[in-house]
Design a protein around this motif. Structure first.
Motif, PDB file in Angstrom:
ATOM      1  N   SER A  85     -11.538   3.190  -7.222  1.00 30.64           N
ATOM      2  CA  SER A  85     -12.293   2.579  -7.911  1.00 30.64           C
ATOM      3  C   SER A  85     -13.408   3.654  -8.594  1.00 30.64           C
ATOM      4  N   ALA A  86     -13.645   4.519  -7.764  1.00 23.83           N
ATOM      5  CA  ALA A  86     -14.535   5.416  -8.108  1.00 23.83           C
ATOM      6  C   ALA A  86     -14.205   6.185  -9.273  1.00 23.83           C
ATOM      7  N   PRO A  87     -13.155   6.733  -9.305  1.00 21.47           N
ATOM      8  CA  PRO A  87     -12.724   7.596 -10.695  1.00 21.47           C
ATOM      9  C   PRO A  87     -12.546   6.546 -12.074  1.00 21.47           C
ATOM     10  N   LEU A  88     -12.089   5.421 -11.635  1.00 25.75           N
ATOM     11  CA  LEU A  88     -11.889   4.419 -12.818  1.00 25.75           C
ATOM     12  C   LEU A  88     -13.387   4.351 -13.545  1.00 25.75           C
ATOM     13  N   VAL A 126     -16.428  -1.178  -6.825  1.00 31.18           N
ATOM     14  CA  VAL A 126     -16.125  -1.896  -8.088  1.00 31.18           C
ATOM     15  C   VAL A 126     -14.898  -2.761  -7.966  1.00 31.18           C
ATOM     16  N   LEU A 127     -13.751  -2.196  -7.701  1.00 28.83           N
ATOM     17  CA  LEU A 127     -12.470  -2.763  -7.609  1.00 28.83           C
ATOM     18  C   LEU A 127     -12.479  -3.753  -6.520  1.00 28.83           C
ATOM     19  N   PRO A 128     -12.508  -3.434  -5.158  1.00 28.82           N
ATOM     20  CA  PRO A 128     -12.443  -4.434  -4.181  1.00 28.82           C
ATOM     21  C   PRO A 128     -13.569  -5.797  -4.641  1.00 28.82           C
ATOM     22  N   LEU A 269     -10.485  -7.320 -17.370  1.00 29.33           N
ATOM     23  CA  LEU A 269      -9.233  -7.276 -17.865  1.00 29.33           C
ATOM     24  C   LEU A 269      -8.909  -5.634 -17.978  1.00 29.33           C
ATOM     25  N   GLU A 270      -9.990  -4.517 -18.282  1.00 27.74           N
ATOM     26  CA  GLU A 270     -10.050  -3.408 -18.451  1.00 27.74           C
ATOM     27  C   GLU A 270      -9.512  -3.067 -17.022  1.00 27.74           C
ATOM     28  N   LEU A 271     -10.284  -3.406 -15.982  1.00 26.74           N
ATOM     29  CA  LEU A 271      -9.947  -2.719 -14.635  1.00 26.74           C
ATOM     30  C   LEU A 271      -8.722  -3.191 -14.060  1.00 26.74           C
ATOM     31  N   ALA A 273      -5.865  -3.478 -16.071  1.00 30.30           N
ATOM     32  CA  ALA A 273      -5.067  -2.570 -16.492  1.00 30.30           C
ATOM     33  C   ALA A 273      -5.095  -1.196 -16.028  1.00 30.30           C
ATOM     34  N   LEU A 274      -6.419  -0.809 -15.895  1.00 25.27           N
ATOM     35  CA  LEU A 274      -6.369   0.472 -15.305  1.00 25.27           C
ATOM     36  C   LEU A 274      -5.789   0.729 -13.930  1.00 25.27           C
ATOM     37  N   TYR A 275      -6.219  -0.017 -13.185  1.00 27.04           N
ATOM     38  CA  TYR A 275      -5.599  -0.090 -11.842  1.00 27.04           C
ATOM     39  C   TYR A 275      -4.082  -0.199 -11.597  1.00 27.04           C
ATOM     40  N   HIS A 276      -3.551  -0.971 -12.582  1.00 29.56           N
ATOM     41  CA  HIS A 276      -2.093  -0.826 -12.478  1.00 29.56           C
ATOM     42  C   HIS A 276      -1.433   0.102 -13.049  1.00 29.56           C
ATOM     43  N   LEU A 277      -2.224   0.881 -14.134  1.00 31.39           N
ATOM     44  CA  LEU A 277      -1.651   2.024 -14.612  1.00 31.39           C
ATOM     45  C   LEU A 277      -1.642   3.114 -13.510  1.00 31.39           C
ATOM     46  N   VAL A 278      -2.573   3.098 -12.587  1.00 31.47           N
ATOM     47  CA  VAL A 278      -2.696   4.251 -11.689  1.00 31.47           C
ATOM     48  C   VAL A 278      -1.583   3.885 -10.650  1.00 31.47           C
ATOM     49  N   ILE A 279      -1.766   2.679 -10.203  1.00 28.03           N
ATOM     50  CA  ILE A 279      -0.761   2.227  -9.144  1.00 28.03           C
ATOM     51  C   ILE A 279       0.824   2.514  -9.561  1.00 28.03           C
ATOM     52  N   GLY A 280       0.767   2.179 -10.999  1.00 27.91           N
ATOM     53  CA  GLY A 280       2.153   2.430 -11.422  1.00 27.91           C
ATOM     54  C   GLY A 280       2.760   3.947 -11.226  1.00 27.91           C
ATOM     55  N   PHE A 281       1.779   4.757 -11.722  1.00 29.20           N
ATOM     56  CA  PHE A 281       2.315   6.350 -11.293  1.00 29.20           C
ATOM     57  C   PHE A 281       2.472   6.709  -9.944  1.00 29.20           C
ATOM     58  N   LEU A 282       1.804   5.667  -8.872  1.00 30.68           N
ATOM     59  CA  LEU A 282       2.154   6.044  -7.637  1.00 30.68           C
ATOM     60  C   LEU A 282       3.150   5.324  -6.966  1.00 30.68           C
ATOM     61  N   GLY A 283       4.145   4.567  -7.826  1.00 29.25           N
ATOM     62  CA  GLY A 283       5.326   3.811  -7.447  1.00 29.25           C
ATOM     63  C   GLY A 283       5.194   2.467  -7.225  1.00 29.25           C
ATOM     64  N   GLY A 284       4.060   1.841  -7.576  1.00 32.97           N
ATOM     65  CA  GLY A 284       3.853   0.300  -7.455  1.00 32.97           C
ATOM     66  C   GLY A 284       3.893  -0.055  -8.830  1.00 32.97           C
ATOM     67  N   LYS A 285       5.024  -0.131  -9.480  1.00 33.13           N
ATOM     68  CA  LYS A 285       5.142  -0.322 -10.816  1.00 33.13           C
ATOM     69  C   LYS A 285       5.106  -2.126 -10.919  1.00 33.13           C
ATOM     70  N   ASP A 286       5.772  -2.721 -10.263  1.00 31.03           N
ATOM     71  CA  ASP A 286       5.644  -4.041 -10.269  1.00 31.03           C
ATOM     72  C   ASP A 286       4.881  -4.905  -8.939  1.00 31.03           C
ATOM     73  N   SER A 287       3.805  -4.157  -8.771  1.00 31.52           N
ATOM     74  CA  SER A 287       2.938  -4.417  -7.525  1.00 31.52           C
ATOM     75  C   SER A 287       2.458  -6.085  -7.554  1.00 31.52           C
ATOM     76  N   SER A 288       2.761  -6.639  -6.598  1.00 34.12           N
ATOM     77  CA  SER A 288       2.460  -8.323  -6.449  1.00 34.12           C
ATOM     78  C   SER A 288       1.161  -8.324  -5.483  1.00 34.12           C
ATOM     79  N   TYR A 289       0.543  -6.945  -5.251  1.00 32.63           N
ATOM     80  CA  TYR A 289      -0.524  -6.928  -4.062  1.00 32.63           C
ATOM     81  C   TYR A 289      -1.563  -7.742  -4.258  1.00 32.63           C
TER      82      TYR A 289
END
Length: 295
Positions: A85-88, A126-128, A269-271, A273-289
């Motif tokens: 959340s903070a860097p976003l 922010v995110l949580p 919606l920006e949040l 998209a940005l969150y899923h971009l970050v976790i996509g790079f961390l290996g969570g490409k299709d995260s349903s969290y």
């Protein structure tokens, strides 16, 4: 013999309201009172525990209603929401250096290092807060029962059009910030939603391609609830943020002009998209969290 009336706990579907929710209620209540009653600088240290309390209260409500929640689903991923959340939010602060839409009253009394530390700590919620609130609304029947609407898919032309439009909005905002400052809340979604699609990350198009707008509605309602508390708690805070916009700055609700609340909708919606971009790079490409589809 007298009969005993059993005490009743708050339950939904047999699930008790969880302990972390009560802890959150205590944190939010205590630091709300301190933030509004103490004098001098206090919000810099009171903001995080107050908003941590909000996050835990909302998460507890989601668990009480559904038997699952962001925290209960994965404590490690829940902590990850705070860390991402903070860097976003610092990205939005960087863009605001150009638009100057908001400034922080009282910031001058801190050294640059103190300012960076305290603001980063505050930005972590922010995110949580937004995603937890979105899950709460997704748990209600009026969201789950929403009928299918406009289909916005992942066709090549659509995705490229989104991507180009995002860069146009960003360029207009940077070149003429006094006119196009509102694009700070739109451009990043139109840029990074296509990027997530191309990279195979989770995107809102996963649902809108089927005409399912429940995740979008849940995000919108969740961010508006969060925005109400952001702006209300900010009103009697110190330090605090205030807004300076070149047009549309009328009919203030707390410090925020009424029209400004509309900016929270694409911001959510920006949040996403940005969150899923970050976790996509961390290996969570299709995260349903994050579960906001109302299912």
């Amino acid at each position: 013999m007298g009969s005993r009336t059993p005490t009743r706990s708050i339950q939904a579907g047999g699930i008790r309201y969880p302990l972390h929710g009560w802890l959150g209620l205590a944190l939010a209540g205590l630091f709300w009172v301190l933030n509004w009653t103490l004098t001098g600088a206090r919000t810099h240290w009171g903001f995080f525990p107050m908003w941590l309390g909000y996050c835990l209260v909302v998460d507890g409500l989601v668990f009480w209603r559904t038997g699952s929640s962001l925290l209960k689903r994965s404590p490690s991923k829940y902590v990850g929401l705070f860390l991402v959340s903070a860097p976003l939010w610092w990205l939005f602060e960087l863009l605001n250096a150009r638009t100057q839409n908001w400034v922080y009253e009282g910031a001058a009394q801190f050294t640059p290092l103190q300012y960076a530390v305290w603001t980063t700590l505050s930005f972590m919620t922010v995110l949580p807060a937004v995603f937890g609130s979105a899950e709460l609304f997704a748990s209600f029947g009026f969201v789950r029962r929403l009928r299918k609407g406009l289909v916005i898919g992942t066709g090549k032309r659509t995705v490229i059009a989104f991507f180009i439009l995002g860069w146009i909005m960003l360029a207009l905002m940077l070149i003429w910030p006094k006119i196009f400052f509102l694009f700070i809340w739109m451009a990043l979604y139109f840029i990074f939603e296509p990027v997530n699609i191309w990279l195979g990350n989770r995107s809102l198009a996963h649902w809108t391609s089927r005409g399912d707008w429940r995740p979008v509605i849940a995000l919108w309602l969740g961010v508006l609830l969060t925005a109400f508390f952001w702006e209300m708690w900010n009103y009697f805070s110190f330090p605090k943020w205030v807004y300076h916009v070149s047009w549309g700055g009328w009919l203030h609700v707390f410090e925020m002009p009424l029209l400004g609340y509309g900016g929270y909708l694409p911001f959510s919606l920006e949040l996403y998209a940005l969150y899923h971009l970050v976790i996509g790079f961390l290996g969570g490409k299709d995260s349903s969290y994050l579960q906001i589809a109302g299912e």
